[in-house]
Enzyme design. Structure first.
Site, short mmCIF file in Angstrom:
data_model
loop_
_atom_site.label_atom_id
_atom_site.label_comp_id
_atom_site.label_asym_id
_atom_site.label_seq_id
_atom_site.Cartn_x
_atom_site.Cartn_y
_atom_site.Cartn_z
N GLU A 39 1.03 -1.32 0.00
CA GLU A 39 -0.03 -0.01 -0.06
C GLU A 39 1.09 1.27 0.15
OE1 GLU A 39 -2.17 0.09 3.69
OE2 GLU A 39 -3.55 1.74 2.97
N LYS A 110 -9.25 2.44 -1.90
CA LYS A 110 -9.68 1.82 -0.66
C LYS A 110 -11.04 2.28 -0.36
CE LYS A 110 -7.22 0.92 3.70
NZ LYS A 110 -5.95 1.31 4.46
N CYS A 143 -5.28 -3.13 2.13
CA CYS A 143 -4.93 -3.35 3.73
C CYS A 143 -6.37 -3.41 4.46
CB CYS A 143 -4.21 -2.21 4.08
SG CYS A 143 -3.34 -2.71 5.80
C1 ACM Z 1 -4.09 -0.31 6.89
O1 ACM Z 1 -5.14 -0.38 6.55
N1 ACM Z 1 -3.19 0.41 6.46
C2 ACM Z 1 -3.94 -0.74 8.44
#
Ligand code: ACM
Length: 271
Positions: A39, A110, A143
């Site tokens: 990420e 995200k 993530c």
């Molecule tokens: C995350 O979502 N970077 C913990």
């Protein structure tokens, strides 16, 4: 098909250094059809404020980081999935791009923001799409998205064979335990590419992994070392959703019972 991860430590706020790190690591990787990177690979993670995130944000299609990914994907014959701090007009997103050797760029933003990311980024607004690359169908979760079974299901219902999971995980061991279960329950391959290192108060937990549609861990990395690994898979294994001779993971679903999932999720008040 050969798929894998590159686990390393991007440098917070240093876009040029991160391009160099990514170039060297992709060029040094074993031959692969698909490689997943962590990420926010272009930028690092722990921005002190929205302006710092904004200063690192790049256009997902035309920014220098994506240009580098396109060059590397073409020269290596490898599709790349990498996290990216994305700028779109005056909006900043925690995104990832899938870049193919043919030069296609597919972004995902995200959906589920973690902790202080809520001060830095807007939540994803591109849905939870899948992308066809040659014979395989690829989905992306970033993530903390791993915590939401709905997101995995949305990908498997759309026929994802492989879920790419660029990560900066900080909660020790949780995702690494859950990802094989999500893989098993959806019969998909998963590549979690986590980072290592520390930024301010956060230590990232490494332990990247490749998991089969039966939940087997095919490959995993150390918690605190750079590592690149590639494994051979058969994506057709992800298309077999049969559980018994009379049960199919997707066909046996009862969506008419699941309406609460797409409402506000609270269901009726207790009597
Ligand atoms: C995350 O979502 N970077 C913990």
């Amino acid at each position: 098909m050969r798929i894998g991860y590159i686990q390393f430590s991007p440098i917070l706020g240093d876009l040029a250094a991160n391009r160099k790190l990514v170039r060297e690591r992709v060029q040094a990787a074993p031959p692969a059809d698909l490689l997943v990177l962590p990420e926010l690979c272009n930028s690092g993670y722990r921005f002190p404020d929205p302006a710092a995130a904004r200063a690192c944000a790049e256009d997902a299609h035309t920014g220098e980081f994506t240009r580098l990914l396109r060059e590397l994907a073409a020269s290596r014959g490898t599709s790349l999935v990498s996290g990216l701090c994305e700028r779109d007009g005056d909006r900043t997103y925690n995104s990832a791009v899938l870049v193919t050797p043919q030069g296609e760029v597919h972004p995902y933003r995200k959906a589920h923001l973690f902790l202080d990311e809520k001060d830095l980024f807007l939540p994803g607004d591109l849905g939870i799409p899948v992308f066809d690359v040659g014979e395989v169908r690829i989905g992306i979760l970033i993530c903390f998205d791993w915590q939401f079974p709905e997101a995995w299901r949305v990908l498997s219902l759309q026929g994802a064979d492989i879920v790419c999971h660029p990560s900066n995980l900080v909660l020790p061991g949780l995702a690494q335990r859950a990802v094989p279960i999500h893989a098993l329950l959806n019969r998909v391959y998963v590549v979690t590419a986590n980072r290592i290192g520390t930024e301010h108060d956060l230590t990232f937990t490494g332990l990247s992994l490749v998991v089969s549609p039966r939940g087997e861990v095919l490959q995993s990395a150390a918690a605190d070392r750079e590592e690149t690994a590639v494994v051979e898979i058969d994506p057709r294994r992800a298309r077999d959703k049969s559980v018994t001779a009379r049960n199919d993971l997707l066909a046996d679903r009862r969506p008419e019972l699941y309406g609460v999932i797409t409402s506000d999720g609270r269901g009726p008040e207790p009597a």
